[in-house]
Design a protein around this motif. Sequence first.
Motif, PDB file in Angstrom:
ATOM      1  N   UNK A   1       0.815  -1.216   0.000  1.00 12.82           N
ATOM      2  CA  UNK A   1       0.000   0.000   0.000  1.00 12.82           C
ATOM      3  C   UNK A   1       0.851   1.270   0.000  1.00 12.82           C
ATOM      4  N   UNK A   2       2.135   1.135   0.321  1.00 12.96           N
ATOM      5  CA  UNK A   2       3.032   2.290   0.335  1.00 12.96           C
ATOM      6  C   UNK A   2       4.047   2.247  -0.807  1.00 12.96           C
ATOM      7  N   UNK A   3       3.896   1.257  -1.676  1.00 13.65           N
ATOM      8  CA  UNK A   3       4.833   1.068  -2.780  1.00 13.65           C
ATOM      9  C   UNK A   3       4.743   2.255  -3.741  1.00 13.65           C
ATOM     10  N   UNK A   4       5.887   2.885  -3.996  1.00 11.84           N
ATOM     11  CA  UNK A   4       5.935   4.058  -4.856  1.00 11.84           C
ATOM     12  C   UNK A   4       7.060   3.873  -5.865  1.00 11.84           C
ATOM     13  N   UNK A   5       6.725   4.042  -7.125  1.00  9.14           N
ATOM     14  CA  UNK A   5       7.712   3.821  -8.179  1.00  9.14           C
ATOM     15  C   UNK A   5       8.933   4.725  -8.023  1.00  9.14           C
ATOM     16  N   UNK A   6       8.730   5.926  -7.476  1.00 10.21           N
ATOM     17  CA  UNK A   6       9.849   6.855  -7.301  1.00 10.21           C
ATOM     18  C   UNK A   6      10.911   6.315  -6.346  1.00 10.21           C
ATOM     19  N   UNK A   7      10.513   5.387  -5.478  1.00 12.02           N
ATOM     20  CA  UNK A   7      11.453   4.829  -4.506  1.00 12.02           C
ATOM     21  C   UNK A   7      12.296   3.688  -5.073  1.00 12.02           C
ATOM     22  N   UNK A   8      11.899   3.179  -6.248  1.00  6.30           N
ATOM     23  CA  UNK A   8      12.513   1.948  -6.737  1.00  6.30           C
ATOM     24  C   UNK A   8      13.992   2.104  -7.077  1.00  6.30           C
ATOM     25  N   UNK A   9      14.308   3.053  -7.904  1.00  9.83           N
ATOM     26  CA  UNK A   9      15.705   3.215  -8.327  1.00  9.83           C
ATOM     27  C   UNK A   9      16.643   3.468  -7.151  1.00  9.83           C
ATOM     28  N   UNK A  10      16.349   4.433  -6.258  1.00 12.40           N
ATOM     29  CA  UNK A  10      17.253   4.619  -5.115  1.00 12.40           C
ATOM     30  C   UNK A  10      17.326   3.397  -4.208  1.00 12.40           C
ATOM     31  N   UNK A  11      16.225   2.649  -4.105  1.00  8.45           N
ATOM     32  CA  UNK A  11      16.238   1.447  -3.270  1.00  8.45           C
ATOM     33  C   UNK A  11      17.150   0.381  -3.867  1.00  8.45           C
ATOM     34  N   UNK A  12      17.071   0.205  -5.166  1.00  8.06           N
ATOM     35  CA  UNK A  12      17.945  -0.769  -5.827  1.00  8.06           C
ATOM     36  C   UNK A  12      19.408  -0.368  -5.663  1.00  8.06           C
ATOM     37  N   UNK A  13      19.697   0.896  -5.870  1.00 11.05           N
ATOM     38  CA  UNK A  13      21.089   1.353  -5.788  1.00 11.05           C
ATOM     39  C   UNK A  13      21.635   1.216  -4.369  1.00 11.05           C
ATOM     40  N   UNK A  14      20.841   1.612  -3.385  1.00  6.12           N
ATOM     41  CA  UNK A  14      21.286   1.516  -1.999  1.00  6.12           C
ATOM     42  C   UNK A  14      21.375   0.053  -1.567  1.00  6.12           C
ATOM     43  N   UNK A  15      20.426  -0.760  -1.998  1.00  7.44           N
ATOM     44  CA  UNK A  15      20.446  -2.183  -1.650  1.00  7.44           C
ATOM     45  C   UNK A  15      21.675  -2.879  -2.194  1.00  7.44           C
ATOM     46  N   UNK A  16      22.038  -2.557  -3.427  1.00 11.30           N
ATOM     47  CA  UNK A  16      23.238  -3.150  -4.004  1.00 11.30           C
ATOM     48  C   UNK A  16      24.488  -2.713  -3.244  1.00 11.30           C
ATOM     49  N   UNK A  17      24.530  -1.438  -2.894  1.00 11.43           N
ATOM     50  CA  UNK A  17      25.679  -0.917  -2.145  1.00 11.43           C
ATOM     51  C   UNK A  17      25.832  -1.646  -0.810  1.00 11.43           C
ATOM     52  N   UNK A  18      24.738  -1.817  -0.094  1.00 12.59           N
ATOM     53  CA  UNK A  18      24.775  -2.484   1.205  1.00 12.59           C
ATOM     54  C   UNK A  18      25.155  -3.953   1.058  1.00 12.59           C
ATOM     55  N   UNK A  19      24.611  -4.577   0.028  1.00 11.29           N
ATOM     56  CA  UNK A  19      24.889  -5.993  -0.198  1.00 11.29           C
ATOM     57  C   UNK A  19      26.357  -6.227  -0.543  1.00 11.29           C
ATOM     58  N   UNK A  20      26.907  -5.351  -1.367  1.00 13.54           N
ATOM     59  CA  UNK A  20      28.318  -5.493  -1.742  1.00 13.54           C
ATOM     60  C   UNK A  20      29.238  -5.287  -0.541  1.00 13.54           C
ATOM     61  N   UNK A  21      28.845  -4.427   0.379  1.00  6.99           N
ATOM     62  CA  UNK A  21      29.639  -4.249   1.595  1.00  6.99           C
ATOM     63  C   UNK A  21      29.636  -5.537   2.419  1.00  6.99           C
ATOM     64  N   UNK A  22      28.470  -6.177   2.497  1.00 12.37           N
ATOM     65  CA  UNK A  22      28.383  -7.454   3.213  1.00 12.37           C
ATOM     66  C   UNK A  22      29.292  -8.502   2.560  1.00 12.37           C
ATOM     67  N   UNK A  23      29.276  -8.536   1.239  1.00 10.17           N
ATOM     68  CA  UNK A  23      30.114  -9.494   0.519  1.00 10.17           C
ATOM     69  C   UNK A  23      31.590  -9.199   0.765  1.00 10.17           C
ATOM     70  N   UNK A  24      31.937  -7.927   0.752  1.00 16.11           N
ATOM     71  CA  UNK A  24      33.322  -7.533   1.049  1.00 16.11           C
ATOM     72  C   UNK A  24      33.748  -8.018   2.428  1.00 16.11           C
ATOM     73  N   UNK A  25      32.865  -7.859   3.391  1.00 19.38           N
ATOM     74  CA  UNK A  25      33.175  -8.288   4.755  1.00 19.38           C
ATOM     75  C   UNK A  25      33.398  -9.799   4.818  1.00 19.38           C
TER      76      UNK A  25
END
Length: 722
Positions: A59-83
């Motif tokens: 109910x709160x899903x907004x298309x405007x949030x998608x691109x920044x969410x993908x970019x931030x999610x990838x950044x966080x995930x890659x940090x986990x992989x680095x660790x």
Amino acid sequence: MNTQQISKTIKTMALCSVIVLTSCNQKKETVDTTKETEKTDNVLMAEWTGPYGGTPAFDKMNLEDLKPALEKGMEMNLKEIDDIANNPEAPTFENTIVAMERSGEELGRVFTYYGILSSNMSSPEFREIQKEMAPKLSEFQSKISQNTKLFQRIKTVYDHAQKEPLEADQQRVVQLTYEGFAMNGAELDDEKKKRYAAINKELSELYPNFSNNILADEEGYVTYLTKDQLSGLSDPLVKAYAKAATDRGQDGKYAVTNTRSSMDPFLTYSNERELRKKVWENYYSRGDNGDDKDNNANIAKILKLRKERVGLLGHDNFADWRLQNRMAKTPENAMKLMNAVWPAAIGRVKEEVADMQAVANASGDKITIEPWDYRYYAEKVRKKKYDLDSDEVKQYLQLDKLREAMFFVAGELFNYTFTPVEEGKVPVFHEDVKVWEVTDKTSGDHIGLWYLDPFARTGKRSGAWATTYRSHTTFDGKETVLASNNSNFVKPAPGEPVLVSWDDATTFFHEFGHALHFFASEVRYPTLNGGVRDYTEFQSQLLERWLSTDQVIDNYLKHYKTGEPMPKALVEKIKKAATFNQGFATTEYLASALMDMKFHLADPTDIDVDKFERETLKELNMPKELVMRHRTPHFGHVFSGEGYATAYYGYMWADVLTSDAAEAFAEAPGGFYDKEVAAKLVKYLFAPRNAMDPAEAYRKFRGRDANIEALMRDRGFPVTKS
């Protein structure tokens, strides 16, 4: 058709950037005191809240949030992989494999919304974001799959486990993780890795382009009818077509949309031959109209890139690479099965066409059977041979009653109860979506939630599929299941029931079988919720068999007006006609499966896709009176991603198991509701998911391997003893 979910492990999370029609499995935030969760205000990344262990905030899903969410999610995930990759401690199962299983929480949540926006709620704005993000997601994948330090840790754990085996499920996770990385280029040298990544990036752009072209042709081609062009169509169907036209601003007209659920009944019942031809041509020319939505060039590029990529790994062709960890193991084994069935299938088509031509001649119809005539005259033959009218059968196939029947079967086999969730208690992404809670009948324990999105609409891809928003795991505390079934039934006029064909009812049961496979999972680690492509359709195909059991027919197949149960005489006609039109059904499917394999075994250099399709079908002696179920330019299973590439044969491979397993129930004292056989079914064939080798699991259930004879008996084809 089923889109299978991708495990949330890093090994397979990477594939989400390629298989754009599939969202990743979502696992709720777990308690891990060693990990500091980075705060974010983006709702698409936020931990799910509310009842039932938390649910997506649709109910709160907004298309405007998608691109920044993908970019931030990838950044966080890659940090986990680095660790993980740079952990100074020696590699262990816990600090490497389990750490990978635990990573990617935030990005996994984003992919749940991405999957909905891609498959159920697509829009031109979303497709632009998808186009922009596809190469970025591919690069993200490559940074993980080509992380040398990470792979060395995985390999160390794998090598150690070969000498000192872990617990069975842990051993399986290690094996699948190692093989997944190795198959995707982790052992290549730097130069080849660079090219491998570049190929994946290019493919990541081609796949969504292919699928969006199909969607555009489905939305762009509509056949509008006037009142004098409705001859042969039933009243409920006419009302549904009227609503479809009104929804498109064409009051007073009737719209046959360019989807299978709209096209199929029109071709079956309409007396207007020229309109049947028009509807048929619209549907089977999707992606093949010589315009900017034409997919032939896309396919040629995809085939070349796939061959080049697996060549870097030392494989002659894509099929050899793909099938190495499937049940079939080699393309030769898959082809052997298909070639064993093909002659019987096209032989039956010849008989079916002769019967249809005879009916046409007797009716004074001066025509030769063409593909747009097949369904129409097959229906007339059905009436003549079996006194069976498909439209009469539909009067007893109400969608709501079929859903109740599926719940009944789930209760008998799996001990599940389905209870409607109060509207508004759980967010949904469209008003058509309804939700049920799944509990254990005996203990009352919560199993999960089942979402149903039944109707076609603009922006929703065609077909039927099952998916999960969260899968069962126990390694960080028990996670309950959020599963969804998605269909494209024509939405009825207000107050009218949804009446479907026997084939559509079978598909409804099929996709529910996937959902039950999700709910039955008893695995510890997310990776094990994945599957082997030529096995994962088995469970869903098997569930189709319960539609025709007496308990379902007697209690749930009732006339939509009178409420009377289906007459015994009609039931007998259905059973007698069980193998009717199997030539058509088997041939249209097998033609697609054979074409899939032959495309990937061929040399794609300078390939003319349209010519290759034509010439290959001619070599196969493809009957001219029908076409492939999925013509190449709109074969989304194979060219919208890689899930079914050289794997479409898997439906038939799985159907060998299905036919054999069905005979196990038929032979049991309690028939299809035998408690002992059902318990073995759940224990060995549903609950383990991919925690056990599929061949071993089937032998535990049946006591032996399956054979093709049951399949041939099922389809009414001649049986040759092996």
